[in-house]
Design a protein around this motif. Sequence first.
Motif, mmCIF file in Angstrom:
data_model
loop_
_atom_site.group_PDB
_atom_site.id
_atom_site.type_symbol
_atom_site.label_atom_id
_atom_site.label_comp_id
_atom_site.label_asym_id
_atom_site.label_seq_id
_atom_site.Cartn_x
_atom_site.Cartn_y
_atom_site.Cartn_z
ATOM 1 N N GLY A 422 47.571 7.865 10.195
ATOM 2 C CA GLY A 422 46.886 9.086 10.588
ATOM 3 C C GLY A 422 45.796 9.486 9.631
ATOM 4 O O GLY A 422 45.411 8.740 8.719
ATOM 5 N N SER A 423 45.302 10.701 9.814
ATOM 6 C CA SER A 423 44.242 11.266 8.971
ATOM 7 C C SER A 423 44.726 12.585 8.383
ATOM 8 O O SER A 423 45.330 13.392 9.095
ATOM 9 C CB SER A 423 42.976 11.504 9.799
ATOM 10 O OG SER A 423 42.043 12.292 9.073
ATOM 11 N N ILE A 424 44.420 12.828 7.115
ATOM 12 C CA ILE A 424 44.854 14.067 6.470
ATOM 13 C C ILE A 424 43.966 15.248 6.832
ATOM 14 O O ILE A 424 44.256 16.378 6.456
ATOM 15 C CB ILE A 424 44.939 13.917 4.941
ATOM 16 C CG1 ILE A 424 43.551 13.752 4.321
ATOM 17 C CG2 ILE A 424 45.838 12.764 4.560
ATOM 18 C CD1 ILE A 424 43.537 13.835 2.802
ATOM 19 N N SER A 425 42.865 14.994 7.554
ATOM 20 C CA SER A 425 42.031 16.085 8.060
ATOM 21 C C SER A 425 41.569 15.728 9.455
ATOM 22 O O SER A 425 40.752 14.820 9.636
ATOM 23 C CB SER A 425 40.824 16.335 7.151
ATOM 24 O OG SER A 425 40.028 17.373 7.688
ATOM 25 N N ALA A 426 42.076 16.457 10.441
ATOM 26 C CA ALA A 426 41.739 16.152 11.829
ATOM 27 C C ALA A 426 40.496 16.902 12.281
ATOM 28 O O ALA A 426 39.666 16.347 12.988
ATOM 29 C CB ALA A 426 42.911 16.481 12.744
ATOM 30 N N GLU A 427 40.358 18.182 11.908
ATOM 31 C CA GLU A 427 39.201 18.938 12.392
ATOM 32 C C GLU A 427 38.682 19.987 11.427
ATOM 33 O O GLU A 427 37.636 20.571 11.669
ATOM 34 C CB GLU A 427 39.505 19.589 13.742
ATOM 35 C CG GLU A 427 40.607 20.623 13.737
ATOM 36 C CD GLU A 427 40.834 21.229 15.130
ATOM 37 O OE1 GLU A 427 40.169 20.798 16.089
ATOM 38 O OE2 GLU A 427 41.681 22.123 15.241
ATOM 39 N N HIS A 428 39.346 20.245 10.317
ATOM 40 C CA HIS A 428 38.880 21.277 9.395
ATOM 41 C C HIS A 428 37.964 20.731 8.313
ATOM 42 O O HIS A 428 37.334 21.501 7.601
ATOM 43 C CB HIS A 428 40.067 21.979 8.733
ATOM 44 C CG HIS A 428 40.883 22.793 9.687
ATOM 45 N ND1 HIS A 428 42.178 23.172 9.416
ATOM 46 C CD2 HIS A 428 40.588 23.289 10.906
ATOM 47 C CE1 HIS A 428 42.646 23.877 10.445
ATOM 48 N NE2 HIS A 428 41.692 23.955 11.348
ATOM 49 N N GLY A 429 37.905 19.411 8.168
ATOM 50 C CA GLY A 429 37.085 18.823 7.126
ATOM 51 C C GLY A 429 37.846 18.684 5.815
ATOM 52 O O GLY A 429 39.032 19.008 5.712
ATOM 53 N N LEU A 430 37.137 18.199 4.800
ATOM 54 C CA LEU A 430 37.720 18.026 3.471
ATOM 55 C C LEU A 430 37.307 19.147 2.531
ATOM 56 O O LEU A 430 38.109 19.610 1.722
ATOM 57 C CB LEU A 430 37.292 16.679 2.871
ATOM 58 C CG LEU A 430 37.765 15.433 3.629
ATOM 59 C CD1 LEU A 430 37.152 14.177 2.997
ATOM 60 C CD2 LEU A 430 39.278 15.328 3.632
ATOM 61 N N GLY A 431 36.047 19.580 2.627
ATOM 62 C CA GLY A 431 35.572 20.657 1.765
ATOM 63 C C GLY A 431 35.860 20.358 0.314
ATOM 64 O O GLY A 431 35.689 19.247 -0.177
#
Length: 471
Positions: A422-431
């Motif tokens: 999976g991905s640790i950021s789906a839609e909020h970004g990394l910032g």
Amino acid sequence: MTADLMGRLRQVVGPAGVIDDPGEMAGYASDWRNAYSGTPAAVVRPGGTEEVAAVVALCAEAGVAMVPQGGNTGLCGGAVPDHSGRQVVLSLTRMRRIRDLDLGNQTITVEAGAVLQSVQAAAAAAGWLFPLSLGAEGSCTIGGNLATNAGGTGVLRYGTMRDLTLGLEVVLPNGRIWHGLRGLRKDNTGYDLKQLFIGAEGTLGVITAAVLKLFPGVQSRAAAWVALPGPQAAVDLIGVLRELAGDRLTGFEIMSRQSVEFVLRHSTGARDPFGDRHPWYALVELGDTLPAAGLDGVLESSLGEAFERGVVVDAVVASSPAQAAALWALREGISEAQNHEGPSLKHDVSVPVSRIPAFLERTDRALGQVVPGIRIVAYGHVGDGNLHYNLSKPDGSDDDEFRARAGDLARVIYDSTSAFDGSISAEHGLGQSKRGIIADYKDSHELELMRGLKQLIDPQGLMNPGKLLPG
């Protein structure tokens, strides 16, 4: 920042376009949750693309870093300056024009500072639909939506901002303007440059305008609140609905009982659609461009088939738009309701849809071993594999002690996410919140390519430094 540069910036954007009073800058210096804050040298508010280009050129010449900012509704600190007092916040909020509405091409061209809700309204006034929809749509801006590749509740049918965007206008880090506002659905003349800037969180340039896709307006809807025995049933239900309703499936949200409990406890007027408690729920919505599409019947027959297959325990189909709105309020009230329960540790992850049940089982168990009694608020757009996996402290425990475990708990979630591809950021970004750990979860060759692009396009490193890319 020198007085000379401040004077030249004022000449470009006008005296009212530069803010340097600490009190007036406060709203630009921290995010809406007050989770991240900084100390800007100044806030510059250009009124058009040429002004953005002039401001960027001046800052680049002076070696001053810039932080592009839209509605400032992000959750990862991506639009907040650092505490050095040497970064300029470049606010796009004056750039709100709807530049063009091309119904023949089914596109709308808007400036980056346009509020999402106003773009939705402009499309609706012409009888069309811009389908991006999310909780902050009354204050978030198109530029921010593009910078984070926003998805929202309509991804299942319409896709993310990458899918909804045909062209961009971007001010590059040297002040040059890339005029990429093309409303073409087919353009096979090389690299698709717009995709470099979508999801880049302002680290490669400043998006100033976009050509976005429109869709026929939805004339009829049907919504249902569905009780499920577990997450596997949610995955199975999506299959049934796609089989029987096809593309009319526009929304599918999953929520744990804990999520709903918080809303029922803290949201005024919230009511449980069922008399009995159930471990999981789904909110399903169908939409059609025909005014009398018979969607209630389609939804009822689909749920009936799901019931026969043992997928659904109970269901309530909304009998009016007001009832449908009340069901959506249960889903949309989760994040705010959780805040009343003490510290809320928020995570935004994605895994393949088919692996969601196993991911939840494994991760729930692992978190309970780290903090016994932890309350897990899991919900999200399960149709595209995106889960908001938020944590609240055990009843009666200390707030500070729980916050102190935030890093350990995040590692559990991210390690599990990685184990399920999976991905640790789906839609909020990394910032700035996840840039320090992304190297542990992203392929090193990918990061090398990303750093190479950053160096090529922004060699001075002045565009939103300290965000997205690991140090």
